[in-house]
Design a protein around this motif. Sequence first.
Motif, mmCIF file in Angstrom:
data_model
loop_
_atom_site.group_PDB
_atom_site.id
_atom_site.type_symbol
_atom_site.label_atom_id
_atom_site.label_comp_id
_atom_site.label_asym_id
_atom_site.label_seq_id
_atom_site.Cartn_x
_atom_site.Cartn_y
_atom_site.Cartn_z
ATOM 1 N N THR A 32 0.851 -1.181 0.000
ATOM 2 C CA THR A 32 0.000 0.000 0.000
ATOM 3 C C THR A 32 0.885 1.229 0.000
ATOM 4 O OG1 THR A 32 -1.690 -1.178 1.223
ATOM 5 C CG2 THR A 32 -1.843 1.208 1.217
ATOM 6 N N GLU A 33 0.598 2.140 -0.915
ATOM 7 C CA GLU A 33 1.366 3.374 -1.001
ATOM 8 C C GLU A 33 0.572 4.525 -0.409
ATOM 9 O OE1 GLU A 33 2.276 3.796 -5.137
ATOM 10 O OE2 GLU A 33 4.073 2.569 -4.924
ATOM 11 N N ASN A 34 1.287 5.517 0.051
ATOM 12 C CA ASN A 34 0.684 6.748 0.559
ATOM 13 C C ASN A 34 -0.400 6.460 1.580
ATOM 14 O OD1 ASN A 34 0.174 9.402 0.946
ATOM 15 N ND2 ASN A 34 -0.685 9.789 -1.067
ATOM 16 N N GLU A 35 -0.006 5.853 2.691
ATOM 17 C CA GLU A 35 -0.950 5.453 3.730
ATOM 18 C C GLU A 35 -1.686 6.638 4.348
ATOM 19 O OE1 GLU A 35 0.875 2.813 6.493
ATOM 20 O OE2 GLU A 35 1.720 1.594 4.895
ATOM 21 N N GLN A 36 -1.216 7.855 4.128
ATOM 22 C CA GLN A 36 -1.862 9.050 4.659
ATOM 23 C C GLN A 36 -3.094 9.436 3.837
ATOM 24 O OE1 GLN A 36 -0.680 10.514 7.418
ATOM 25 N NE2 GLN A 36 1.056 9.146 7.558
ATOM 26 N N ALA A 37 -3.170 8.978 2.603
ATOM 27 C CA ALA A 37 -4.262 9.378 1.706
ATOM 28 C C ALA A 37 -5.592 8.780 2.149
ATOM 29 C CB ALA A 37 -3.949 8.943 0.282
ATOM 30 N N GLU A 38 -6.643 9.470 1.815
ATOM 31 C CA GLU A 38 -7.995 9.055 2.187
ATOM 32 C C GLU A 38 -8.355 7.690 1.606
ATOM 33 O OE1 GLU A 38 -12.523 10.531 1.214
ATOM 34 O OE2 GLU A 38 -10.957 12.036 1.363
ATOM 35 N N HIS A 39 -7.928 7.429 0.376
ATOM 36 C CA HIS A 39 -8.263 6.175 -0.307
ATOM 37 C C HIS A 39 -7.025 5.298 -0.466
ATOM 38 C CE1 HIS A 39 -12.238 7.682 -1.137
ATOM 39 N NE2 HIS A 39 -11.701 8.803 -1.608
ATOM 40 N N SER A 40 -6.218 5.199 0.578
ATOM 41 C CA SER A 40 -4.964 4.458 0.476
ATOM 42 C C SER A 40 -5.180 2.974 0.191
ATOM 43 C CB SER A 40 -4.128 4.625 1.740
ATOM 44 O OG SER A 40 -4.794 4.050 2.841
ATOM 45 N N SER A 41 -6.322 2.426 0.557
ATOM 46 C CA SER A 41 -6.557 1.006 0.299
ATOM 47 C C SER A 41 -6.665 0.712 -1.196
ATOM 48 C CB SER A 41 -7.820 0.533 1.010
ATOM 49 O OG SER A 41 -8.949 1.232 0.520
ATOM 50 N N PHE A 42 -6.862 1.767 -2.006
ATOM 51 C CA PHE A 42 -6.943 1.582 -3.455
ATOM 52 C C PHE A 42 -5.607 1.847 -4.133
ATOM 53 C CE2 PHE A 42 -11.218 2.917 -2.094
ATOM 54 C CZ PHE A 42 -11.896 1.764 -2.433
ATOM 55 N N SER A 43 -4.618 2.232 -3.360
ATOM 56 C CA SER A 43 -3.316 2.585 -3.902
ATOM 57 C C SER A 43 -2.310 1.480 -3.606
ATOM 58 C CB SER A 43 -2.841 3.902 -3.293
ATOM 59 O OG SER A 43 -1.571 4.229 -3.796
ATOM 60 N N ARG A 44 -2.503 0.322 -4.208
ATOM 61 C CA ARG A 44 -1.597 -0.808 -3.998
ATOM 62 C C ARG A 44 -0.794 -1.055 -5.266
ATOM 63 N NH1 ARG A 44 -6.062 -4.545 -1.262
ATOM 64 N NH2 ARG A 44 -7.281 -3.375 -2.743
ATOM 65 N N GLU A 45 0.483 -1.303 -5.078
ATOM 66 C CA GLU A 45 1.388 -1.506 -6.209
ATOM 67 C C GLU A 45 2.244 -2.745 -5.977
ATOM 68 O OE1 GLU A 45 1.489 0.275 -8.966
ATOM 69 O OE2 GLU A 45 0.090 1.822 -8.290
#
Length: 66
Positions: A32-45
């Motif tokens: 998970t990237e950018n764990e601070q972001a509101e939608h971090s669960s959608f930011s997986r690489e």
Amino acid sequence: MNSQPRRNGDQVEGCRTCATDTPHTVSIEIRTENEQAEHSSFSREPYRISVCTVCGEETTRRMNDA
């Protein structure tokens, strides 16, 4: 150099610490990237993780940057 036998599935790659080609254990992880972001669960690489079996140095590379 402390040489270890090559294990099944190891990949021979260059190691910066050993300054030579050594066996590495390679795996792929979804992080998970950018764990601070509101939608971090959608930011997986996908990341490629390579660990030298001689010295233990770990190299991480984001696959989308490859």
